[in-house]
Design a protein around this motif. Structure first.
Motif, PDB file in Angstrom:
ATOM      1  N   PHE A  57      -3.649  -5.243   6.834  1.00  0.00           N
ATOM      2  CA  PHE A  57      -2.821  -4.047   6.848  1.00  0.00           C
ATOM      3  C   PHE A  57      -1.554  -4.260   7.674  1.00  0.00           C
ATOM      4  CE2 PHE A  57      -1.794   0.426   7.588  1.00  0.00           C
ATOM      5  CZ  PHE A  57      -2.277   1.048   6.449  1.00  0.00           C
ATOM      6  N   ALA A  58      -0.429  -3.848   7.134  1.00  0.00           N
ATOM      7  CA  ALA A  58       0.807  -3.703   7.901  1.00  0.00           C
ATOM      8  C   ALA A  58       1.153  -2.216   7.920  1.00  0.00           C
ATOM      9  CB  ALA A  58       1.941  -4.513   7.283  1.00  0.00           C
ATOM     10  N   GLU A  59       1.717  -1.741   9.003  1.00  0.00           N
ATOM     11  CA  GLU A  59       1.946  -0.306   9.164  1.00  0.00           C
ATOM     12  C   GLU A  59       3.366   0.094   8.798  1.00  0.00           C
ATOM     13  OE1 GLU A  59       1.119   0.455  13.229  1.00  0.00           O
ATOM     14  OE2 GLU A  59      -1.043   0.496  12.962  1.00  0.00           O
ATOM     15  N   TRP A  60       3.554   1.402   8.647  1.00  0.00           N
ATOM     16  CA  TRP A  60       4.878   1.996   8.650  1.00  0.00           C
ATOM     17  C   TRP A  60       5.258   2.279  10.100  1.00  0.00           C
ATOM     18  CZ3 TRP A  60       8.116   2.418   4.572  1.00  0.00           C
ATOM     19  CH2 TRP A  60       7.551   2.246   3.301  1.00  0.00           C
ATOM     20  N   TYR A  70       8.569   9.008  16.276  1.00  0.00           N
ATOM     21  CA  TYR A  70       7.763  10.177  15.917  1.00  0.00           C
ATOM     22  C   TYR A  70       6.310   9.970  16.367  1.00  0.00           C
ATOM     23  CZ  TYR A  70      11.660  11.597  12.936  1.00  0.00           C
ATOM     24  OH  TYR A  70      12.898  11.979  12.475  1.00  0.00           O
ATOM     25  N   ALA A  71       5.588  11.066  16.480  1.00  0.00           N
ATOM     26  CA  ALA A  71       4.169  10.968  16.843  1.00  0.00           C
ATOM     27  C   ALA A  71       3.373  10.284  15.740  1.00  0.00           C
ATOM     28  CB  ALA A  71       3.596  12.365  17.114  1.00  0.00           C
ATOM     29  N   ARG A  72       3.838  10.419  14.494  1.00  0.00           N
ATOM     30  CA  ARG A  72       3.224   9.778  13.319  1.00  0.00           C
ATOM     31  C   ARG A  72       4.342   9.273  12.418  1.00  0.00           C
ATOM     32  NH1 ARG A  72       0.824  14.440  14.472  1.00  0.00           N
ATOM     33  NH2 ARG A  72       2.264  15.564  13.107  1.00  0.00           N
ATOM     34  N   PRO A  73       4.150   8.178  11.699  1.00  0.00           N
ATOM     35  CA  PRO A  73       5.174   7.752  10.736  1.00  0.00           C
ATOM     36  C   PRO A  73       5.461   8.863   9.730  1.00  0.00           C
ATOM     37  CG  PRO A  73       3.528   6.035  11.036  1.00  0.00           C
ATOM     38  CD  PRO A  73       2.998   7.251  11.729  1.00  0.00           C
ATOM     39  N   GLN A  74       6.731   8.998   9.378  1.00  0.00           N
ATOM     40  CA  GLN A  74       7.166  10.049   8.464  1.00  0.00           C
ATOM     41  C   GLN A  74       7.580   9.429   7.128  1.00  0.00           C
ATOM     42  OE1 GLN A  74       7.363  13.573   9.658  1.00  0.00           O
ATOM     43  NE2 GLN A  74       6.005  12.435  11.035  1.00  0.00           N
ATOM     44  N   LEU A  75       6.843   9.737   6.048  1.00  0.00           N
ATOM     45  CA  LEU A  75       7.177   9.267   4.713  1.00  0.00           C
ATOM     46  C   LEU A  75       7.600  10.458   3.864  1.00  0.00           C
ATOM     47  CD1 LEU A  75       5.629   6.722   5.754  1.00  0.00           C
ATOM     48  CD2 LEU A  75       4.885   6.390   3.390  1.00  0.00           C
ATOM     49  N   TYR A  76       8.864  10.468   3.460  1.00  0.00           N
ATOM     50  CA  TYR A  76       9.393  11.524   2.606  1.00  0.00           C
ATOM     51  C   TYR A  76       9.527  10.971   1.188  1.00  0.00           C
ATOM     52  CZ  TYR A  76      10.667  14.779   6.382  1.00  0.00           C
ATOM     53  OH  TYR A  76      10.635  15.660   7.424  1.00  0.00           O
ATOM     54  N   GLY A  83      -2.601  10.985  10.994  1.00  0.00           N
ATOM     55  CA  GLY A  83      -2.026   9.747  11.490  1.00  0.00           C
ATOM     56  C   GLY A  83      -0.733   9.357  10.823  1.00  0.00           C
ATOM     57  N   ILE A  84      -0.463   9.880   9.626  1.00  0.00           N
ATOM     58  CA  ILE A  84       0.779   9.594   8.926  1.00  0.00           C
ATOM     59  C   ILE A  84       1.143  10.828   8.099  1.00  0.00           C
ATOM     60  CG2 ILE A  84      -0.434   8.491   6.982  1.00  0.00           C
ATOM     61  CD1 ILE A  84       1.979   6.540   6.832  1.00  0.00           C
ATOM     62  N   ASP A  85       2.406  11.236   8.141  1.00  0.00           N
ATOM     63  CA  ASP A  85       2.835  12.451   7.456  1.00  0.00           C
ATOM     64  C   ASP A  85       3.477  12.115   6.116  1.00  0.00           C
ATOM     65  OD1 ASP A  85       1.947  14.021   9.515  1.00  0.00           O
ATOM     66  OD2 ASP A  85       3.907  14.213  10.479  1.00  0.00           O
ATOM     67  N   SER A  86       3.004  12.767   5.053  1.00  0.00           N
ATOM     68  CA  SER A  86       3.570  12.619   3.717  1.00  0.00           C
ATOM     69  C   SER A  86       4.246  13.932   3.337  1.00  0.00           C
ATOM     70  CB  SER A  86       2.463  12.278   2.705  1.00  0.00           C
ATOM     71  OG  SER A  86       1.865  11.033   3.007  1.00  0.00           O
ATOM     72  N   ILE A 129      -7.158   4.740   5.881  1.00  0.00           N
ATOM     73  CA  ILE A 129      -5.792   4.825   6.407  1.00  0.00           C
ATOM     74  C   ILE A 129      -5.801   5.249   7.871  1.00  0.00           C
ATOM     75  CG2 ILE A 129      -3.590   6.060   6.250  1.00  0.00           C
ATOM     76  CD1 ILE A 129      -4.059   6.228   3.227  1.00  0.00           C
ATOM     77  N   GLU A 130      -6.648   6.213   8.207  1.00  0.00           N
ATOM     78  CA  GLU A 130      -6.706   6.739   9.565  1.00  0.00           C
ATOM     79  C   GLU A 130      -7.156   5.676  10.579  1.00  0.00           C
ATOM     80  OE1 GLU A 130      -9.249  10.031   8.829  1.00  0.00           O
ATOM     81  OE2 GLU A 130      -7.647  11.246   7.932  1.00  0.00           O
ATOM     82  N   ARG A 131      -7.859   4.649  10.125  1.00  0.00           N
ATOM     83  CA  ARG A 131      -8.270   3.577  11.036  1.00  0.00           C
ATOM     84  C   ARG A 131      -7.093   2.818  11.626  1.00  0.00           C
ATOM     85  NH1 ARG A 131     -12.605   0.124   7.704  1.00  0.00           N
ATOM     86  NH2 ARG A 131     -11.699  -1.497   9.025  1.00  0.00           N
TER      87      ARG A 131
END
Length: 266
Positions: A118-121, A126-132, A155-158, A262-264
């Motif tokens: 796994f590679a992250e965003w 931000y407190a969590r990566p932001q994916l728009y 853990g990540i915002d969509s 994903i949350e891991r």
């Protein structure tokens, strides 16, 4: 524990080539395409990907979702024939026990499914990566509803936006989502990600949805959900109860294992 991908180790056989051009558009069809009508075996359910290393060390990863009646093996054959570089069919069954345990959660798998997983965003402050997801697809594709369900992953915002809203910038990762009649490519959807030269973070992504293969509202919803899952870092789920199952279906949602995996990492 967060696992990092050793890109230099896994990409040593990849040559530096350009991403292939989009194939010519063909006349749409509403019929079911039956390149391989028989029920696919495990190898045909594997992910079909193209991985290209650029001269600057960045890596472009593209995953293709087979269209109706098209096996993974047949899709790979079509892509190679159209000039797509470095096409592989990733057989999850070939992984060792340790790799599967490290890269899986129940029926969910990471993309890629190797021991580094796994590679992250990037968080970018931000407190969590932001994916728009900046959506220019037609109304036939329920992208917004698919994004809303993925936003339940902690853990990540969509976040869903139309092209009228544009990309806000400021550390937010914007993912263009487009639809068109791309023709009889063999794929109903693709997700493309760019990995930095260090192999630690994704820097951008895009989604393309192919109008040629049609389908019901639920099937198109499934494809949108599927490609978003790949952008977030997931490979194929082995359960038909997940929208990340290898081929288009009427399942509109990820399952609990998809969220948990994903949350891991965030």
């Amino acid at each position: 524990m967060r696992l990092r991908r050793a890109v230099g180790a896994v990409m040593i056989t990849v040559t530096a080539v350009a991403v292939a051009a989009t194939p010519a558009v063909a006349t749409p069809s509403t019929s079911v395409h039956t390149d391989l009508a028989a029920a696919p075996d495990a190898s045909q359910q594997a992910m079909v990907t193209s991985v290209v290393r650029n001269p600057d060390g960045t890596v472009v990863e593209t995953s293709y979702t087979p269209g109706p009646g098209v096996s993974s093996a047949k899709l790979a054959e079509r892509l190679r024939g159209s000039g797509v570089a470095n096409v592989t069919v990733e057989g999850e069954g070939g992984l060792g026990t340790l790799a599967v345990a490290a890269c899986s959660q129940g029926t969910a798998r990471t993309w890629p499914s190797d021991t580094d997983c796994f590679a992250e965003w990037a968080y970018n402050g931000y407190a969590r990566p932001q994916l728009y997801y900046i959506d220019s697809s037609s109304a036939a594709w329920p992208v917004g509803r698919a994004v809303t369900r993925w936003n339940e992953t902690s853990g990540i915002d969509s976040v869903y936006r139309t092209t009228n809203s544009g990309c806000p910038g400021g550390g937010i990762h914007c993912v263009p989502v487009a639809s068109a009649n791309y023709g009889a490519t063999g794929w109903v959807g693709l997700a493309r990600r760019w990995l930095n030269a260090a192999g630690t973070y994704y820097t951008r992504a895009e989604i393309q949805l192919n109008d040629y293969y049609g389908g019901t509202e639920a099937q198109r919803w499934n494809t949108a959900c599927h490609e978003i899952g790949h952008v977030l870092g997931l490979g194929h789920n082995t359960s038909t109860g997940s929208c990340i199952y290898y081929q288009q279906s009427s399942q509109r949602y990820p399952n609990g294992d998809d969220h948990t995996l994903i949350e891991r990492y965030y």
